[in-house]
Design a protein around this motif. Structure first.
Motif, PDB file in Angstrom:
ATOM      1  N   VAL A  59       0.863  -1.179   0.000  1.00 18.42           N
ATOM      2  CA  VAL A  59       0.000   0.000   0.000  1.00 18.42           C
ATOM      3  C   VAL A  59       0.903   1.233   0.000  1.00 18.42           C
ATOM      4  CG1 VAL A  59      -1.711   1.303   1.319  1.00 18.42           C
ATOM      5  CG2 VAL A  59      -1.869  -1.189   1.177  1.00 18.42           C
ATOM      6  N   GLY A  60       0.545   2.228  -0.820  1.00 17.54           N
ATOM      7  CA  GLY A  60       1.337   3.446  -0.881  1.00 17.54           C
ATOM      8  C   GLY A  60       0.479   4.683  -0.701  1.00 17.54           C
ATOM      9  N   VAL A  61       1.068   5.706  -0.115  1.00 17.82           N
ATOM     10  CA  VAL A  61       0.419   7.018  -0.048  1.00 17.82           C
ATOM     11  C   VAL A  61       1.094   7.881  -1.097  1.00 17.82           C
ATOM     12  CG1 VAL A  61      -0.004   9.075   1.347  1.00 17.82           C
ATOM     13  CG2 VAL A  61      -0.215   6.799   2.372  1.00 17.82           C
ATOM     14  N   TRP A  62       0.287   8.420  -1.999  1.00 14.68           N
ATOM     15  CA  TRP A  62       0.763   9.233  -3.119  1.00 14.68           C
ATOM     16  C   TRP A  62       0.339  10.676  -2.896  1.00 14.68           C
ATOM     17  CZ3 TRP A  62       3.545   7.199  -7.221  1.00 14.68           C
ATOM     18  CH2 TRP A  62       3.670   5.805  -7.225  1.00 14.68           C
ATOM     19  N   GLN A  63       1.247  11.621  -3.182  1.00 16.10           N
ATOM     20  CA  GLN A  63       0.949  13.042  -3.022  1.00 16.10           C
ATOM     21  C   GLN A  63       1.196  13.762  -4.343  1.00 16.10           C
ATOM     22  OE1 GLN A  63       3.011  15.141   0.113  1.00 16.10           O
ATOM     23  NE2 GLN A  63       1.441  16.724   0.105  1.00 16.10           N
ATOM     24  N   VAL A  64       0.202  14.535  -4.776  1.00 20.19           N
ATOM     25  CA  VAL A  64       0.306  15.284  -6.031  1.00 20.19           C
ATOM     26  C   VAL A  64       1.362  16.374  -5.864  1.00 20.19           C
ATOM     27  CG1 VAL A  64      -0.904  16.762  -7.684  1.00 20.19           C
ATOM     28  CG2 VAL A  64      -2.095  14.802  -6.662  1.00 20.19           C
ATOM     29  N   THR A  65       2.327  16.385  -6.790  1.00 15.44           N
ATOM     30  CA  THR A  65       3.422  17.355  -6.744  1.00 15.44           C
ATOM     31  C   THR A  65       3.360  18.351  -7.896  1.00 15.44           C
ATOM     32  OG1 THR A  65       4.835  15.808  -7.953  1.00 15.44           O
ATOM     33  CG2 THR A  65       5.000  15.810  -5.530  1.00 15.44           C
ATOM     34  N   GLU A  66       2.677  17.980  -8.971  1.00 16.63           N
ATOM     35  CA  GLU A  66       2.529  18.863 -10.131  1.00 16.63           C
ATOM     36  C   GLU A  66       1.142  18.644 -10.720  1.00 16.63           C
ATOM     37  OE1 GLU A  66       5.832  18.751 -13.036  1.00 16.63           O
ATOM     38  OE2 GLU A  66       6.724  17.301 -11.649  1.00 16.63           O
ATOM     39  N   LEU A  67       0.541  19.716 -11.228  1.00 16.52           N
ATOM     40  CA  LEU A  67      -0.761  19.594 -11.869  1.00 16.52           C
ATOM     41  C   LEU A  67      -0.953  20.756 -12.823  1.00 16.52           C
ATOM     42  CD1 LEU A  67      -4.022  18.368 -10.414  1.00 16.52           C
ATOM     43  CD2 LEU A  67      -4.053  20.534 -11.630  1.00 16.52           C
ATOM     44  N   VAL A  68      -1.226  20.429 -14.075  1.00 17.77           N
ATOM     45  CA  VAL A  68      -1.634  21.407 -15.074  1.00 17.77           C
ATOM     46  C   VAL A  68      -3.021  20.953 -15.511  1.00 17.77           C
ATOM     47  CG1 VAL A  68      -1.184  22.426 -17.334  1.00 17.77           C
ATOM     48  CG2 VAL A  68       0.738  21.853 -15.824  1.00 17.77           C
ATOM     49  N   GLU A  69      -4.033  21.684 -15.097  1.00 17.10           N
ATOM     50  CA  GLU A  69      -5.425  21.306 -15.315  1.00 17.10           C
ATOM     51  C   GLU A  69      -5.674  20.913 -16.771  1.00 17.10           C
ATOM     52  OE1 GLU A  69      -9.103  20.287 -14.149  1.00 17.10           O
ATOM     53  OE2 GLU A  69      -7.623  21.105 -12.755  1.00 17.10           O
ATOM     54  N   GLY A  70      -6.253  19.733 -16.955  1.00 10.78           N
ATOM     55  CA  GLY A  70      -6.614  19.247 -18.279  1.00 10.78           C
ATOM     56  C   GLY A  70      -5.471  18.616 -19.055  1.00 10.78           C
ATOM     57  N   GLU A  71      -4.245  18.675 -18.521  1.00 15.74           N
ATOM     58  CA  GLU A  71      -3.098  18.191 -19.286  1.00 15.74           C
ATOM     59  C   GLU A  71      -2.233  17.169 -18.562  1.00 15.74           C
ATOM     60  OE1 GLU A  71      -0.698  21.411 -20.734  1.00 15.74           O
ATOM     61  OE2 GLU A  71      -2.444  22.527 -21.435  1.00 15.74           O
ATOM     62  N   TYR A  72      -1.989  17.350 -17.268  1.00 14.34           N
ATOM     63  CA  TYR A  72      -0.952  16.559 -16.622  1.00 14.34           C
ATOM     64  C   TYR A  72      -1.056  16.645 -15.110  1.00 14.34           C
ATOM     65  CZ  TYR A  72       3.870  15.711 -14.992  1.00 14.34           C
ATOM     66  OH  TYR A  72       4.981  15.260 -14.331  1.00 14.34           O
ATOM     67  N   PHE A  73      -0.863  15.499 -14.465  1.00 12.36           N
ATOM     68  CA  PHE A  73      -0.584  15.550 -13.040  1.00 12.36           C
ATOM     69  C   PHE A  73       0.459  14.489 -12.710  1.00 12.36           C
ATOM     70  CE2 PHE A  73      -3.873  12.259 -12.582  1.00 12.36           C
ATOM     71  CZ  PHE A  73      -3.463  11.510 -11.495  1.00 12.36           C
ATOM     72  N   ALA A  74       1.244  14.791 -11.692  1.00  9.75           N
ATOM     73  CA  ALA A  74       2.262  13.868 -11.213  1.00  9.75           C
ATOM     74  C   ALA A  74       2.116  13.754  -9.717  1.00  9.75           C
ATOM     75  CB  ALA A  74       3.658  14.371 -11.574  1.00  9.75           C
ATOM     76  N   TRP A  75       2.420  12.571  -9.212  1.00 11.06           N
ATOM     77  CA  TRP A  75       2.436  12.386  -7.781  1.00 11.06           C
ATOM     78  C   TRP A  75       3.571  11.478  -7.392  1.00 11.06           C
ATOM     79  CZ3 TRP A  75      -3.100  10.105  -6.760  1.00 11.06           C
ATOM     80  CH2 TRP A  75      -3.276   8.914  -7.461  1.00 11.06           C
ATOM     81  N   VAL A  76       3.883  11.494  -6.099  1.00  9.07           N
ATOM     82  CA  VAL A  76       5.058  10.805  -5.590  1.00  9.07           C
ATOM     83  C   VAL A  76       4.656   9.955  -4.387  1.00  9.07           C
ATOM     84  CG1 VAL A  76       7.280  11.171  -4.425  1.00  9.07           C
ATOM     85  CG2 VAL A  76       6.659  12.564  -6.396  1.00  9.07           C
ATOM     86  N   SER A  77       5.274   8.777  -4.296  1.00  6.14           N
ATOM     87  CA  SER A  77       5.158   7.926  -3.127  1.00  6.14           C
ATOM     88  C   SER A  77       6.570   7.600  -2.660  1.00  6.14           C
ATOM     89  CB  SER A  77       4.409   6.626  -3.471  1.00  6.14           C
ATOM     90  OG  SER A  77       4.272   5.812  -2.332  1.00  6.14           O
ATOM     91  N   LYS A  78       6.788   7.718  -1.358  1.00  7.74           N
ATOM     92  CA  LYS A  78       8.125   7.488  -0.802  1.00  7.74           C
ATOM     93  C   LYS A  78       8.078   6.379   0.234  1.00  7.74           C
ATOM     94  CE  LYS A  78       9.264  12.390  -1.203  1.00  7.74           C
ATOM     95  NZ  LYS A  78       9.585  13.606  -0.467  1.00  7.74           N
TER      96      LYS A  78
END
Length: 139
Positions: A59-78
């Protein structure tokens, strides 16, 4: 270590984005996700966190680090020794939309984990793309 998969989708970028960012519903359209629990209320935004359970993975907890509405999102799990970043890209094309999914594993254990898990990660990215395509193309 980087993994990437793309899929062409016969739907508008807006439709694909809606499906991609409705993360709590991912278990409905991909077998690679057992459950998603959004830990922060409201729409997806930078800082949003989600707990994700996937078959064969911890199980991982992911946090959104980047978001461009309608185009892209990135998230990170550590976790100790590894940082995993996942990207979710939506690109308009003359034929509809291309969705691109990426996974980057970093840290001392990133490469070690990436090698034995590489086949599983590539399979999951492909299945997620196919599920996204099927859900996005539904009327």
């Amino acid at each position: 270590m980087r993994f990437e998969s793309s899929v062409s989708i016969d739907a508008t970028p807006q439709r694909v984005w809606e499906v991609f960012t409705d993360i709590e519903r991912w278990p409905e359209w991909t077998d690679t996700v057992d459950s998603v629990e959004l830990l922060d209320p409201g729409p997806l935004k930078i800082g949003s966190r989600a707990r994700i359970k996937q078959p064969k993975l911890p199980v991982g907890v992911w946090q959104v680090t980047e978001l461009v509405e309608g185009e892209y999102f990135a998230w990170v799990s550590k976790s100790p020794g590894v940082r995993i970043a996942a990207g979710h890209h939506v690109e308009s094309t003359p034929a509809g939309t291309v969705a691109r999914l990426t996974i980057d594993q970093q840290g001392p254990l990133g490469a070690l984990m990436g090698r034995p898990l590489g086949k599983l990660i590539n399979r999951y990215l492909h299945l997620e793309g196919q599920g996204l395509k099927a859900r996005s193309e539904q009327a």
